[in-house]
Design an enzyme around this catalytic site. Structure first.
Site, PDB file in Angstrom:
ATOM      1  N   GLN A 127       0.835  -1.201   0.000  1.00  0.00           N
ATOM      2  CA  GLN A 127       0.000   0.000   0.000  1.00  0.00           C
ATOM      3  C   GLN A 127       0.867   1.248   0.000  1.00  0.00           C
ATOM      4  O   GLN A 127       0.357   2.356  -0.047  1.00  0.00           O
ATOM      5  CB  GLN A 127      -0.888   0.015   1.255  1.00  0.00           C
ATOM      6  CG  GLN A 127      -1.816  -1.177   1.348  1.00  0.00           C
ATOM      7  CD  GLN A 127      -2.466  -1.273   2.724  1.00  0.00           C
ATOM      8  OE1 GLN A 127      -3.477  -0.650   2.998  1.00  0.00           O
ATOM      9  NE2 GLN A 127      -1.852  -2.059   3.598  1.00  0.00           N
ATOM     10  N   VAL A 181       3.649   4.040  -1.286  1.00  0.00           N
ATOM     11  CA  VAL A 181       3.853   4.685  -2.589  1.00  0.00           C
ATOM     12  C   VAL A 181       5.308   5.143  -2.764  1.00  0.00           C
ATOM     13  O   VAL A 181       5.620   5.857  -3.707  1.00  0.00           O
ATOM     14  CB  VAL A 181       2.899   5.899  -2.771  1.00  0.00           C
ATOM     15  CG1 VAL A 181       1.448   5.433  -2.800  1.00  0.00           C
ATOM     16  CG2 VAL A 181       3.116   6.959  -1.688  1.00  0.00           C
ATOM     17  N   HIS A 231      -1.497   1.431  -4.400  1.00  0.00           N
ATOM     18  CA  HIS A 231      -1.799   2.870  -4.334  1.00  0.00           C
ATOM     19  C   HIS A 231      -0.873   3.700  -5.206  1.00  0.00           C
ATOM     20  O   HIS A 231      -0.792   4.918  -5.031  1.00  0.00           O
ATOM     21  CB  HIS A 231      -1.744   3.353  -2.874  1.00  0.00           C
ATOM     22  CG  HIS A 231      -2.795   2.716  -2.001  1.00  0.00           C
ATOM     23  ND1 HIS A 231      -2.741   2.719  -0.628  1.00  0.00           N
ATOM     24  CD2 HIS A 231      -3.934   2.047  -2.323  1.00  0.00           C
ATOM     25  CE1 HIS A 231      -3.804   2.073  -0.139  1.00  0.00           C
ATOM     26  NE2 HIS A 231      -4.536   1.656  -1.146  1.00  0.00           N
ATOM     27  N   GLY A 241       2.943  -4.455   9.007  1.00  0.00           N
ATOM     28  CA  GLY A 241       2.924  -3.008   9.231  1.00  0.00           C
ATOM     29  C   GLY A 241       1.725  -2.304   8.642  1.00  0.00           C
ATOM     30  O   GLY A 241       1.818  -1.146   8.244  1.00  0.00           O
ATOM     31  N   THR A 242       0.621  -3.012   8.564  1.00  0.00           N
ATOM     32  CA  THR A 242      -0.583  -2.360   8.058  1.00  0.00           C
ATOM     33  C   THR A 242      -1.671  -2.383   9.123  1.00  0.00           C
ATOM     34  O   THR A 242      -1.842  -3.379   9.824  1.00  0.00           O
ATOM     35  CB  THR A 242      -1.062  -2.983   6.720  1.00  0.00           C
ATOM     36  OG1 THR A 242      -2.380  -2.515   6.434  1.00  0.00           O
ATOM     37  CG2 THR A 242      -1.061  -4.499   6.755  1.00  0.00           C
ATOM     38  N   SER A 243      -2.370  -1.272   9.231  1.00  0.00           N
ATOM     39  CA  SER A 243      -3.371  -1.120  10.285  1.00  0.00           C
ATOM     40  C   SER A 243      -4.628  -1.932   9.996  1.00  0.00           C
ATOM     41  O   SER A 243      -5.495  -2.073  10.847  1.00  0.00           O
ATOM     42  CB  SER A 243      -3.737   0.350  10.430  1.00  0.00           C
ATOM     43  OG  SER A 243      -4.128   0.866   9.167  1.00  0.00           O
ATOM     44  N   ASN A 291       3.284  -6.848  13.324  1.00  0.00           N
ATOM     45  CA  ASN A 291       2.907  -5.481  13.672  1.00  0.00           C
ATOM     46  C   ASN A 291       3.222  -5.235  15.145  1.00  0.00           C
ATOM     47  O   ASN A 291       2.989  -6.123  15.968  1.00  0.00           O
ATOM     48  CB  ASN A 291       1.401  -5.278  13.413  1.00  0.00           C
ATOM     49  CG  ASN A 291       1.047  -3.816  13.181  1.00  0.00           C
ATOM     50  OD1 ASN A 291       1.371  -2.962  13.995  1.00  0.00           O
ATOM     51  ND2 ASN A 291       0.407  -3.540  12.062  1.00  0.00           N
TER      52      ASN A 291
END
Ligand SMILES: [Zn+2]
Length: 251
Positions: free
Chosen positions: A104, A106, A122, A190-192, A216
């Site tokens: 995700q 960029v 993204h 590391g993604t919410s 995470n």
């Protein structure tokens, strides 16, 4: 720092995996010092709402402001370098029978680290595309316009990122979903797990029978549904994992 111990079922699952899919989010970039969108809104940028900086409407109204905002964020990305978490994913790409990296982020740090195939959900802040034609183009080196103009048609160039209110590139999303459905091990790093549609991917992987591993430092909506949770920053957890599974030296 405390050494990260990798549970045996995780080592087994990863070692036996035929297709490993990894989804990464802002956390792994943050470990390289890349601020989030909101964190980058310092100084003169603090006065704007995100939709005044990152929507097609904002670009139509204030192309110069929006371009400068992305110039500022590109300058932050240029100061950053891949961290041990990124480098561990390069090793995984080399060692796994099949490997798909979905991000995700960029900032292009996965490619900078050396990953060859990256599905960028993204977009990429370092790329530009023609506002009118949609094609990816680089501005001419001597173009001093803000924003620079398309060398083919003269329209404005825009950053090749997904803005608020825009849909994800359909071919990239389709490839990400197909890989997710075929994965036998799926990492969420590391993604919410709150920004859709990316947030749906680990759940799709789980419903297709994949062993889903969350990496995470914090609890997320995925945590109670994950097959295993490795608490800690990607830069510590992933090198420890690669070493535990493949007995590789740290990158
Ligand atoms: Zn054009």
């Amino acid at each position: 720092m405390t050494p990260i111990s990798i549970p045996e079922p995780v080592i087994e699952a990863v070692r036996n995996a035929q297709h490993i899919v990894v989804l990464t989010g802002a956390g792994i970039s943050a470990e390289s010092g890349i601020p989030t969108f909101r964190e980058a809104q310092t100084g003169l940028w603090a006065q704007y709402r995100p939709e005044e900086l990152a929507t097609p409407e904002a670009f139509q109204r204030h192309p110069e402001r929006v371009w400068k905002w992305y110039e500022w964020r590109r300058s932050l990305v240029r100061q950053a370098a891949p961290n041990p978490g990124h480098l561990a994913l390069v090793q995984m790409e080399r060692l796994a029978p099949r490997f798909t990296l979905i991000t995700q982020n960029v900032d292009g740090l996965h490619q900078a680290a050396g990953n060859r195939h990256v599905l960028e959900l993204h977009g990429n802040i370092m790329r530009s595309r023609c506002w009118r034609e949609g094609r990816i183009v680089a501005p001419a080196p001597d173009d001093t316009h803000i924003p620079p103009r398309c060398p083919h048609c003269g329209a404005f160039l825009r950053p090749d990122v997904v803005w608020f209110g825009e849909t994800l590139p359909p071919d990239v999303l389709a490839a990400a979903e197909q890989a997710t459905n075929e994965a036998d091990v799926f990492f969420s790093v590391g993604t919410s797990t709150v920004v859709y549609p990316a947030a749906a991917l680990p759940f799709e992987a789980r419903s297709h029978g994949a062993f889903v591993i969350e990496v995470n430092p914090a609890t997320t909506p995925l945590t109670p549904h994950a097959s295993a949770v490795l608490r800690g920053p990607a830069g510590q957890v992933l090198p420890a994992l690669v070493q535990a599974v493949w007995n590789e030296a740290r990158a």
